[in-house]
Design an enzyme around this catalytic site. Sequence first.
Site, PDB file in Angstrom:
ATOM      1  N   HIS A  98       0.817  -1.211   0.000  1.00  0.00           N
ATOM      2  CA  HIS A  98       0.000   0.000   0.000  1.00  0.00           C
ATOM      3  C   HIS A  98       0.858   1.272   0.000  1.00  0.00           C
ATOM      4  O   HIS A  98       0.511   2.261  -0.648  1.00  0.00           O
ATOM      5  CB  HIS A  98      -0.936  -0.016   1.216  1.00  0.00           C
ATOM      6  CG  HIS A  98      -1.922   1.099   1.240  1.00  0.00           C
ATOM      7  ND1 HIS A  98      -2.954   1.199   0.327  1.00  0.00           N
ATOM      8  CD2 HIS A  98      -2.042   2.169   2.067  1.00  0.00           C
ATOM      9  CE1 HIS A  98      -3.660   2.277   0.585  1.00  0.00           C
ATOM     10  NE2 HIS A  98      -3.130   2.891   1.644  1.00  0.00           N
ATOM     11  N   ASN A 123       4.992  19.969  -3.714  1.00  0.00           N
ATOM     12  CA  ASN A 123       4.672  18.650  -3.154  1.00  0.00           C
ATOM     13  C   ASN A 123       5.289  18.519  -1.771  1.00  0.00           C
ATOM     14  O   ASN A 123       6.490  18.334  -1.631  1.00  0.00           O
ATOM     15  CB  ASN A 123       5.176  17.538  -4.071  1.00  0.00           C
ATOM     16  CG  ASN A 123       4.802  16.156  -3.571  1.00  0.00           C
ATOM     17  OD1 ASN A 123       4.295  15.987  -2.465  1.00  0.00           O
ATOM     18  ND2 ASN A 123       5.051  15.153  -4.394  1.00  0.00           N
TER      19      ASN A 123
END
Length: 165
Positions: A98, A123
Site C-alpha cells: 500500500h 509537493n
Amino acid sequence: MVTTRKESAGDASLNAGLEGARVLIVEGRYYEALADELLAGARAVLEAAGVEVEVITVPGALEVPIAAEIALEAAEITGNAVDAVVGLGVVIRGETYHFEIVAGESARGLMDLGMAHALPVGNGILTVDTEAQAWERARVSEGNKGGGAAEAALTLLRLRRRLEA
C-alpha cells in the site's frame, strides 16, 4: 559558472510578483499531529509572502490531488482563480504494498495536476520509512518540508508571472 542561493519567501524583494496571488493548500490529515506541523510550516511561508491562503482538508495523501483538481474546477466556475497549489501529507511505510501505491500515486497526481493546468505545485507529501523520519522532515524547526513545499510553489509562481509579463 553555476551559482546557487537560498531564498526565503519572507524577504520583501522575493515577494515581488506575488501580488493578489491565491494559494490553495490541500492537506491529508491521516497523521493529525504531523499534518499540523506541515500546515504550520506552509502557512508561515505563504503568509510571510502576503498571499491569500485557502486550506482544504482530506483524509489522506491519496485524496490530495483529487481534492485539488475538484477545487480548481470549482474555482474556474466561480471565477475565484487559484494561482498555485501546495499538497501536504504523510505516508509511512508499512508491511504491505500500500505504501508504494499511495506514495507513487499521490506524487504522480500532483505532477499531473501541475502539468495539465500549467500550475505551480509544491509537493509536501512526505514518504518515509518511520514516524521518526516523518517528524524530522515535518517539524518547522528541523526539515520544515511544509514550508519547503510552499516555497517551491511560490518560486514557480514567480517564474510563471515573470515569463508571462
